[in-house]
Scaffold this motif. Sequence first.
Motif, PDB file in Angstrom:
ATOM      1  N   ALA A 101       0.830  -1.207   0.000  1.00 22.65           N
ATOM      2  CA  ALA A 101       0.000   0.000   0.000  1.00 22.65           C
ATOM      3  C   ALA A 101       0.863   1.254   0.000  1.00 22.65           C
ATOM      4  O   ALA A 101       0.490   2.278  -0.562  1.00 22.65           O
ATOM      5  CB  ALA A 101      -0.921   0.003   1.225  1.00 22.65           C
ATOM      6  N   ARG A 102       2.039   1.166   0.615  1.00 25.82           N
ATOM      7  CA  ARG A 102       2.865   2.357   0.796  1.00 25.82           C
ATOM      8  C   ARG A 102       3.777   2.606  -0.398  1.00 25.82           C
ATOM      9  O   ARG A 102       4.446   3.621  -0.445  1.00 25.82           O
ATOM     10  CB  ARG A 102       3.702   2.170   2.050  1.00 25.82           C
ATOM     11  N   GLU A 103       3.859   1.635  -1.299  1.00 25.85           N
ATOM     12  CA  GLU A 103       4.774   1.734  -2.431  1.00 25.85           C
ATOM     13  C   GLU A 103       6.176   2.136  -1.994  1.00 25.85           C
ATOM     14  O   GLU A 103       6.695   3.177  -2.410  1.00 25.85           O
ATOM     15  CB  GLU A 103       4.233   2.730  -3.463  1.00 25.85           C
ATOM     16  N   PRO A 104       6.806   1.322  -1.158  1.00 23.30           N
ATOM     17  CA  PRO A 104       8.150   1.645  -0.684  1.00 23.30           C
ATOM     18  C   PRO A 104       9.170   1.338  -1.773  1.00 23.30           C
ATOM     19  O   PRO A 104       8.845   0.715  -2.781  1.00 23.30           O
ATOM     20  CB  PRO A 104       8.331   0.705   0.492  1.00 23.30           C
ATOM     21  N   GLN A 105      10.406   1.756  -1.561  1.00 21.10           N
ATOM     22  CA  GLN A 105      11.426   1.477  -2.572  1.00 21.10           C
ATOM     23  C   GLN A 105      12.003   0.075  -2.414  1.00 21.10           C
ATOM     24  O   GLN A 105      12.633  -0.442  -3.322  1.00 21.10           O
ATOM     25  CB  GLN A 105      12.536   2.520  -2.505  1.00 21.10           C
ATOM     26  N   LEU A 106      11.777  -0.553  -1.255  1.00 18.06           N
ATOM     27  CA  LEU A 106      12.377  -1.860  -1.015  1.00 18.06           C
ATOM     28  C   LEU A 106      11.433  -2.736  -0.184  1.00 18.06           C
ATOM     29  O   LEU A 106      10.902  -2.302   0.840  1.00 18.06           O
ATOM     30  CB  LEU A 106      13.705  -1.671  -0.255  1.00 18.06           C
ATOM     31  N   PHE A 107      11.209  -3.968  -0.650  1.00 20.87           N
ATOM     32  CA  PHE A 107      10.377  -4.923   0.093  1.00 20.87           C
ATOM     33  C   PHE A 107      11.254  -5.950   0.785  1.00 20.87           C
ATOM     34  O   PHE A 107      12.165  -6.507   0.167  1.00 20.87           O
ATOM     35  CB  PHE A 107       9.459  -5.692  -0.868  1.00 20.87           C
ATOM     36  N   LEU A 108      10.955  -6.203   2.044  1.00 16.33           N
ATOM     37  CA  LEU A 108      11.668  -7.244   2.773  1.00 16.33           C
ATOM     38  C   LEU A 108      10.662  -8.290   3.229  1.00 16.33           C
ATOM     39  O   LEU A 108       9.601  -7.960   3.749  1.00 16.33           O
ATOM     40  CB  LEU A 108      12.388  -6.641   3.987  1.00 16.33           C
ATOM     41  N   PHE A 109      10.985  -9.563   3.018  1.00 19.56           N
ATOM     42  CA  PHE A 109      10.097 -10.657   3.429  1.00 19.56           C
ATOM     43  C   PHE A 109      10.869 -11.568   4.373  1.00 19.56           C
ATOM     44  O   PHE A 109      11.917 -12.094   3.997  1.00 19.56           O
ATOM     45  CB  PHE A 109       9.651 -11.487   2.223  1.00 19.56           C
ATOM     46  N   ASP A 110      10.346 -11.769   5.582  1.00 22.26           N
ATOM     47  CA  ASP A 110      11.026 -12.646   6.539  1.00 22.26           C
ATOM     48  C   ASP A 110      10.219 -13.929   6.696  1.00 22.26           C
ATOM     49  O   ASP A 110       9.297 -14.001   7.490  1.00 22.26           O
ATOM     50  CB  ASP A 110      11.187 -11.935   7.890  1.00 22.26           C
ATOM     51  N   GLU A 111      10.558 -14.950   5.947  1.00 20.67           N
ATOM     52  CA  GLU A 111       9.851 -16.237   5.953  1.00 20.67           C
ATOM     53  C   GLU A 111       8.331 -16.054   5.973  1.00 20.67           C
ATOM     54  O   GLU A 111       7.655 -16.563   6.863  1.00 20.67           O
ATOM     55  CB  GLU A 111      10.267 -17.063   7.185  1.00 20.67           C
ATOM     56  N   PRO A 112       7.778 -15.336   5.019  1.00 27.82           N
ATOM     57  CA  PRO A 112       6.364 -14.975   5.126  1.00 27.82           C
ATOM     58  C   PRO A 112       5.415 -16.142   4.951  1.00 27.82           C
ATOM     59  O   PRO A 112       4.266 -16.053   5.353  1.00 27.82           O
ATOM     60  CB  PRO A 112       6.177 -13.959   3.994  1.00 27.82           C
ATOM     61  N   LEU A 113       5.861 -17.243   4.379  1.00 28.18           N
ATOM     62  CA  LEU A 113       4.923 -18.325   4.069  1.00 28.18           C
ATOM     63  C   LEU A 113       5.051 -19.519   5.001  1.00 28.18           C
ATOM     64  O   LEU A 113       4.316 -20.482   4.877  1.00 28.18           O
ATOM     65  CB  LEU A 113       5.128 -18.796   2.616  1.00 28.18           C
ATOM     66  N   SER A 114       5.973 -19.444   5.961  1.00 28.61           N
ATOM     67  CA  SER A 114       6.253 -20.670   6.718  1.00 28.61           C
ATOM     68  C   SER A 114       5.161 -21.024   7.710  1.00 28.61           C
ATOM     69  O   SER A 114       5.150 -22.130   8.235  1.00 28.61           O
ATOM     70  CB  SER A 114       7.608 -20.575   7.413  1.00 28.61           C
ATOM     71  N   ASN A 115       4.208 -20.109   7.986  1.00 32.28           N
ATOM     72  CA  ASN A 115       3.109 -20.474   8.881  1.00 32.28           C
ATOM     73  C   ASN A 115       1.876 -20.974   8.135  1.00 32.28           C
ATOM     74  O   ASN A 115       0.841 -21.214   8.735  1.00 32.28           O
ATOM     75  CB  ASN A 115       2.705 -19.278   9.744  1.00 32.28           C
ATOM     76  N   LEU A 116       1.980 -21.107   6.816  1.00 32.77           N
ATOM     77  CA  LEU A 116       0.818 -21.533   6.031  1.00 32.77           C
ATOM     78  C   LEU A 116       0.902 -23.024   5.716  1.00 32.77           C
ATOM     79  O   LEU A 116       1.991 -23.603   5.698  1.00 32.77           O
ATOM     80  CB  LEU A 116       0.769 -20.745   4.722  1.00 32.77           C
TER      81      LEU A 116
ATOM     82  N   TYR B  80      14.115 -11.540   0.163  1.00 29.95           N
ATOM     83  CA  TYR B  80      13.190 -12.531   0.694  1.00 29.95           C
ATOM     84  C   TYR B  80      13.991 -13.596   1.420  1.00 29.95           C
ATOM     85  O   TYR B  80      14.930 -14.162   0.856  1.00 29.95           O
ATOM     86  CB  TYR B  80      12.440 -13.140  -0.487  1.00 29.95           C
ATOM     87  N   VAL B  81      13.634 -13.850   2.678  1.00 32.94           N
ATOM     88  CA  VAL B  81      14.357 -14.834   3.470  1.00 32.94           C
ATOM     89  C   VAL B  81      13.523 -16.098   3.606  1.00 32.94           C
ATOM     90  O   VAL B  81      12.321 -16.026   3.894  1.00 32.94           O
ATOM     91  CB  VAL B  81      14.678 -14.274   4.877  1.00 32.94           C
ATOM     92  N   THR B  82      14.120 -17.238   3.374  1.00 33.55           N
ATOM     93  CA  THR B  82      13.412 -18.507   3.557  1.00 33.55           C
ATOM     94  C   THR B  82      14.409 -19.618   3.849  1.00 33.55           C
ATOM     95  O   THR B  82      15.601 -19.481   3.568  1.00 33.55           O
ATOM     96  CB  THR B  82      12.580 -18.868   2.310  1.00 33.55           C
ATOM     97  N   HIS B  83      13.935 -20.689   4.464  1.00 37.61           N
ATOM     98  CA  HIS B  83      14.793 -21.861   4.636  1.00 37.61           C
ATOM     99  C   HIS B  83      14.425 -22.927   3.603  1.00 37.61           C
ATOM    100  O   HIS B  83      15.023 -23.979   3.544  1.00 37.61           O
ATOM    101  CB  HIS B  83      14.641 -22.425   6.050  1.00 37.61           C
ATOM    102  N   ASP B  84      13.399 -22.597   2.782  1.00 37.62           N
ATOM    103  CA  ASP B  84      12.840 -23.576   1.861  1.00 37.62           C
ATOM    104  C   ASP B  84      13.447 -23.357   0.477  1.00 37.62           C
ATOM    105  O   ASP B  84      13.204 -22.345  -0.178  1.00 37.62           O
ATOM    106  CB  ASP B  84      11.311 -23.367   1.828  1.00 37.62           C
TER     107      ASP B  84
END
Lengths: 371, 310
Positions: free
Chosen positions: A149-164, A189-193
């Motif tokens: 929504a904020r249209e930032p210059q940089l997106f950071l994802f910290d394991e966003p899908l691991s609880n699904l 984007y950070v993930t262990h997968d």
Amino acid sequence: MAEVSVRKLIKRFGQFEVVHGIDFDVTDGEFMVLVGPSGCGKSTTLRMIAGLETVSDGEISINGELVNDVPPRDRDIAMVFQDYALYPHMSVKQNLGFGLKMRDMPRAKIEEAVQRTADILQIRELLDRKPKQLSGGQRQRVAIGRAIAREPQLFLFDEPLSNLDAKLRVEMRTQIKRLHIAFNATSIYVTHDQTEAMTLADRIVVLRGGVIEQVGTPDQLYNHPVNRFVAGFIGSPTMNFIDAELAESAGEASIVFNDGQTLPLTAAQRQSYASHKGQKVLFGVRPEHLTNVFTAENRGGAGLVPIEIPVEIVEPLGADTLVFSKLGGSEIVSRVAGSADLRPGTRIPVHVDMSRTHLFDPETGVRLTAT
Amino acid sequence: MTEGVATANAALRTRRRPRWRISEHPYIWVAPLTLLLLATYVYPAVEVVRFSFTNATLLNPEYEYTLRSYQALQRNTSLGGLLWITFLFVFASVVFQLLLGLLIALALNRGVNRNLPGVSVVRIVILSSWIVPGVAAGIVWQLIFSEASYGFLNSLLRDVGLPPVKWLSRPDIAIWSAVIANIWRGTAFSMILLYAGLVIIPKSLYEAAAVDGASAWRQFWYVTLPQLRPILLINTILISIFTLNTFDLILALTGGGPGRATEVLSLYAYNLVFRNFDLANGSVIAVVLLAISVVFTFFYIRLLPKENET
């Protein structure tokens, strides 16, 4: 739009150093994935880029500006957290608009951005709900919405899908990819997968124990891993590793396993490995290159070597079947045609695509190449 | 041998189970606590209500039932002043206990998050003020406010060249002295409740807010306060009831004086019964206090999260 540069980045917690001076760059519009086993420092690195952890040493720059001491709110970033971190007392609408409100945007502008975001993520009907009235997948959508929504210059994802759950994870993965294609915003984007890493990334940073093992495109990591760790970490099921020797057999340079079985090298391999002759090596072959399936890629190729392997355990996956077996005295997995009627105790003919195999130094784990 | 023991145990279990299973005989299990509560809470409360409808005194064991005490209450000209003093005492105490309790809880929470040494010492020191009995606290504060030469505050004022303050002898100041002493004593309770509330706020909410661009003050306003809201409300009601019923501290500090400047309702009830031996009129005041507390309790129950909400 942003470029991120990480130089000699070190993080210590007290006496304990968890990130040991890493370097990498993220180019404008790139989707960079940090992947590695737990405790490899990937989340800590991301949190330092976000400004949520202090930098012990080294430099982080965004668009050429050193941000080590810039607070998170002034970095123009958005972050999606593993536990979503939605504000429980706010409606979905307020959650989506919070970042804009904190930047003192006029009310009408916020409303507009919230509606646009809700349309993109198809969560319009959820706008008046509270987070606890949402399912896991819906919460994840809102969390992503809050970021875009904020249209930032940089997106950071910290394991966003691991609880699904597994199905939703695949769905959201595609959704994130679609969003990235649409907005082309720089993302880390950070993930262990490793599957998530391979499917989403433009480039991947493979971390282990606070150091970078390899940086590269999914294709580079899969086809040209620099060492045994990366070779084993990328790909599923994992690559088979068999102790062997690079020896002469019937006048030709070959792989000789501990039980005496030999596999001839391709002409190209004979040339590259010439200097390693007589050396003990670790032979690496992926299950999909130890198969009875002919593909457009390997059909008629020079490196196909037919062998027979004993069938011990069969795991049918439908499209193909995993056969657990033994080769050269080691346990291996091969991926064979799904329709094959396989019974434990029998033997099955497969072929090894030698051109796709790798040799590693058994001591250092480094992949052997022409020297 | 083990087999023999096992059989014996099994026999014991089958013999005992039917009689003591809680689902079949809940009353047996509930009875001890019920009796204890009836004897220590319900019986005295009923007795107070009963005595309020009599003309009983502590001097004469005989009494008869009458409504005279309630009629006297309507004609009591000092009641307005008492209620005003009580309101001031409760309102000021609650506001400042909440504010100070929240400030200390925030500081403690910050200290714990930053691994500062000595946090637990601070917590124990603050809690110790809460476990001091009211009468002892009253005596300690009497020494602090004392207008004699050994008075702590006035000697401080003297040292910096300021005139002494009549902490306990001027009616308009004495009530605030009582409030200060009560704030000192009650803040720890709010601190503990609010600290417990702060600890359970997920850290990631603050991180999300920081990334979203919220300053420390806005994080407090938009994350901390809304997350603490239920605990703040319950805290307010609990300490309102506690303060309403406080008389031991005032009794030791000012005895309700000078004049009746610090005589709150609960102290008035105490004075009526144990100084004037007027059990009936004291009970009427106690019933009034009970009624106010019941109103607060009603709000308290309304605000408690219901079991089906998570």
